[in-house]
Design a protein around this motif. Structure first.
Motif, mmCIF file in Angstrom:
data_model
loop_
_atom_site.group_PDB
_atom_site.id
_atom_site.type_symbol
_atom_site.label_atom_id
_atom_site.label_comp_id
_atom_site.label_asym_id
_atom_site.label_seq_id
_atom_site.Cartn_x
_atom_site.Cartn_y
_atom_site.Cartn_z
ATOM 1 N N CYS A 141 7.746 8.180 6.195
ATOM 2 C CA CYS A 141 8.826 9.082 5.767
ATOM 3 C C CYS A 141 8.214 10.308 5.092
ATOM 4 N N PRO A 142 8.749 11.497 5.345
ATOM 5 C CA PRO A 142 8.231 12.687 4.673
ATOM 6 C C PRO A 142 8.749 12.868 3.239
ATOM 7 N N ASP A 143 9.693 12.036 2.814
ATOM 8 C CA ASP A 143 10.326 12.164 1.488
ATOM 9 C C ASP A 143 9.702 11.160 0.523
ATOM 10 N N GLY A 144 8.848 11.648 -0.382
ATOM 11 C CA GLY A 144 8.186 10.767 -1.327
ATOM 12 C C GLY A 144 9.153 10.067 -2.259
ATOM 13 N N GLY A 145 10.218 10.733 -2.657
ATOM 14 C CA GLY A 145 11.203 10.115 -3.522
ATOM 15 C C GLY A 145 11.898 8.950 -2.845
ATOM 16 N N TYR A 146 12.143 9.078 -1.558
ATOM 17 C CA TYR A 146 12.769 7.980 -0.817
ATOM 18 C C TYR A 146 11.820 6.790 -0.722
ATOM 19 N N GLY A 171 0.915 -4.317 4.658
ATOM 20 C CA GLY A 171 2.100 -3.476 4.590
ATOM 21 C C GLY A 171 1.780 -2.120 3.989
ATOM 22 N N ALA A 172 2.628 -1.119 4.268
ATOM 23 C CA ALA A 172 2.382 0.212 3.720
ATOM 24 C C ALA A 172 3.645 1.057 3.744
ATOM 25 N N LEU A 173 3.750 1.907 2.730
ATOM 26 C CA LEU A 173 4.720 2.996 2.704
ATOM 27 C C LEU A 173 3.900 4.266 2.818
ATOM 28 N N ILE A 174 4.140 5.049 3.868
ATOM 29 C CA ILE A 174 3.285 6.198 4.172
ATOM 30 C C ILE A 174 4.105 7.477 4.131
ATOM 31 N N ARG A 175 3.676 8.410 3.300
ATOM 32 C CA ARG A 175 4.323 9.720 3.273
ATOM 33 C C ARG A 175 3.694 10.611 4.330
ATOM 34 N N THR A 176 4.528 11.208 5.142
ATOM 35 C CA THR A 176 4.045 12.096 6.197
ATOM 36 C C THR A 176 4.443 13.536 5.890
ATOM 37 N N HIS A 234 0.837 -1.204 0.000
ATOM 38 C CA HIS A 234 0.000 0.000 0.000
ATOM 39 C C HIS A 234 0.871 1.252 0.000
ATOM 40 N N ARG A 235 0.382 2.295 -0.659
ATOM 41 C CA ARG A 235 0.984 3.627 -0.567
ATOM 42 C C ARG A 235 -0.085 4.569 -0.006
ATOM 43 N N LEU A 236 0.220 5.215 1.112
ATOM 44 C CA LEU A 236 -0.704 6.138 1.753
ATOM 45 C C LEU A 236 -0.024 7.484 1.950
ATOM 46 N N ASP A 237 -0.841 8.525 2.098
ATOM 47 C CA ASP A 237 -0.327 9.877 2.337
ATOM 48 C C ASP A 237 -1.019 10.444 3.558
ATOM 49 N N ALA A 238 -0.246 10.693 4.609
ATOM 50 C CA ALA A 238 -0.812 11.176 5.865
ATOM 51 C C ALA A 238 -1.384 12.580 5.741
ATOM 52 N N ARG A 239 -1.062 13.272 4.656
ATOM 53 C CA ARG A 239 -1.581 14.627 4.459
ATOM 54 C C ARG A 239 -2.948 14.621 3.792
ATOM 55 N N SER A 240 -3.411 13.448 3.395
ATOM 56 C CA SER A 240 -4.681 13.329 2.679
ATOM 57 C C SER A 240 -5.858 13.303 3.655
ATOM 58 N N PRO A 241 -6.993 13.891 3.287
ATOM 59 C CA PRO A 241 -8.183 13.831 4.153
ATOM 60 C C PRO A 241 -8.684 12.407 4.375
ATOM 61 N N GLU A 242 -8.368 11.513 3.464
ATOM 62 C CA GLU A 242 -8.824 10.125 3.583
ATOM 63 C C GLU A 242 -7.869 9.254 4.389
#
Length: 435
Positions: free
Chosen positions: A275-280, A309-314, A5-13
């Motif tokens: 991680c806050p770095d999307g490229g990473y 599992g998930a990679l989450i951008r913060t 999974h790819r998630l973004d903690a900045r997203s409303p969802e």
């Protein structure tokens, strides 16, 4: 199906998506619960005979007497002596590090004396007898023997009884070697719910214990849950978890493998990277895709990573720590340049690994701290297994004559207010006659 999974903690969802990701059905299997209930009742009723019957049925090991299933101490020592030199050295080094770490945890009796001579305190004593369950067969973990046995013996437990199934009569030499190094007192070749019942209730041959620790399958976990109250237990563990907070300074391949290290346990294990770095995160995902096919447990990894599992951008490392506290992971890696700066922000985690070189796998085997850790968010209120789990505390109260004058009046007043007049009288009897 996506590999992870790819998630973004900045997203409303995000909150809803994270809730779905963390969802774990811990409901008890009715068939397992029924079987375990019946086995425990049978063991409580028939003792040795029941354990022998279930051992023959499930492990295909037959004996006329339960005494015949006790593994002599000479066999443990022979197993230790027969290990390849590198295995023995590694096991001994791990045992030494685990022992030295846990020696720092031992609590001691303490008292203090008030001005009127009243002495208050706490007496710390070890448990008398502890049972250690050790999985057998393919799922044999000598490291778990060390992690459970050593803190018990450091605490001063007088008798540690280890039980481990030996399917088809096959004994795992490293498990027996670990029993020798860890300080076990007796070892029985029995397992399953029947072994848990024997330890909890006692039989003619198997003495009842005060507490049962150690991992096991669903039947063992269900049995531990049912006997709790008759004996203490360590915890009911859920699937393994790893949560990594990264700033992009650690090689992506390292963290991909770190995620694998827990995801490979089983299909329900959870591995998450923040991680806050999307490229990473892209680089870590590429490393996962590149390295996974060569993994011996690739089939398990694929299911675990795809489902849980998930990679989450913060938005920041601080937001990542907020998510850490929400998840309260079993294992937390702070794989950042300055992990000490983030540590004060972390309130809930079973074990915290600081810096790029502190891989979680080192904690599993030989760093020193215990690898028996709270899972499924229980790190919000519980702690790693330790010496304190094998010690109990008794309050000490020695009231002086002068102290009884003050405390007696307070107690009598409160007891009268509660309508407990014998309590009030008991306190008042110690009061000196008034002039």
């Amino acid at each position: 199906m996506s590999l992870i999974h790819r998630l973004d903690a900045r997203s409303p969802e995000f909150d809803a998506a994270l809730t779905r990701l963390l969802a774990y059905d811990a409901s008890q299997d009715e068939a397992i619960e029924t079987a375990v209930r019946d086995i425990l009742h049978d063991v409580r009723t028939r003792g040795d005979a029941a354990i022998l019957d279930y051992t023959a049925r499930f492990d295909h090991v037959r004996a006329d007497r339960l005494e015949a299933l006790e593994i002599p101490r000479a066999d443990w020592q022979a197993a230790l002596d027969g290990l390849p030199a590198d295995q023995r050295a590694a096991l001994e080094a791990a045992a030494d590090r685990v022992r030295r770490y846990h020696e720092h945890q031992r609590a001691e009796t303490w008292t203090y004396t008030e001005p009127d001579g009243t002495v208050l305190g706490q007496q710390v004593t070890p448990l008398d007898r502890v049972g250690l369950y050790v999985p057998g067969g393919k799922a044999a973990y000598p490291s778990s023997v060390l992690m459970n046995a050593i803190p018990a013996k450091v605490a001063g437990v007088s008798e540690l009884i280890m039980v481990t199934p030996t399917p088809g009569g096959a004994r795992n030499p490293m498990v027996l070697a670990a029993a020798a190094l860890g300080g076990a007192d007796r070892v029985f070749a029995i397992g399953g719910a029947q072994a848990v019942g024997g330890l909890a209730y006692g039989t003619r041959t198997l003495p009842a214990v005060d507490k049962i620790v150690g991992p096991g399958n669903a039947y063992v976990a269900a049995a531990k849950r049912r006997v709790f109250g008759t004996v203490g237990i360590d915890m009911i563990a859920g699937p393994s978890e790893i949560l990594i907070v990264a700033d992009g300074s650690t090689p992506a391949e390292w963290l991909a493998i770190d995620l694998f290290s827990q995801a490979e346990h089983d299909e329900l294990a959870q591995a998450i990277l923040l991680c806050p770095d999307g490229g990473y995160l892209d680089a870590v995902q590429a490393a996962i895709e590149r390295l996974l096919p060569a993994q011996p447990r690739a089939d398990i990894l694929r299911v675990s990573l795809a489902n849980r599992g998930a990679l989450i951008r913060t938005g920041s490392l601080e937001q990542a720590c907020d998510i850490v506290n929400r998840i309260a992971p079993e294992h937390l890696e702070l794989s950042v340049r300055d992990p000490q700066a983030l540590l004060p922000l972390v309130r809930h985690a079973g074990a915290i690994f600081l810096g790029a070189y502190s891989s979680e796998s080192l904690g599993d085997y030989c760093a020193g701290p215990n690898h028996v850790l709270p899972t499924a968010r229980t790190a919000r209120f519980s702690s790693p297994l330790g010496v304190y789990d094998f010690q109990k505390r008794s309050s000490l109260i020695q009231v002086s004559q002068a102290g009884a004058q003050t405390l007696g009046r307070i107690a009598a007043t409160l007891a009268t207010g509660e309508g407990l007049h014998a309590h009030a009288a008991s306190a008042s009897l110690r009061l000196d006659p008034q002039p």
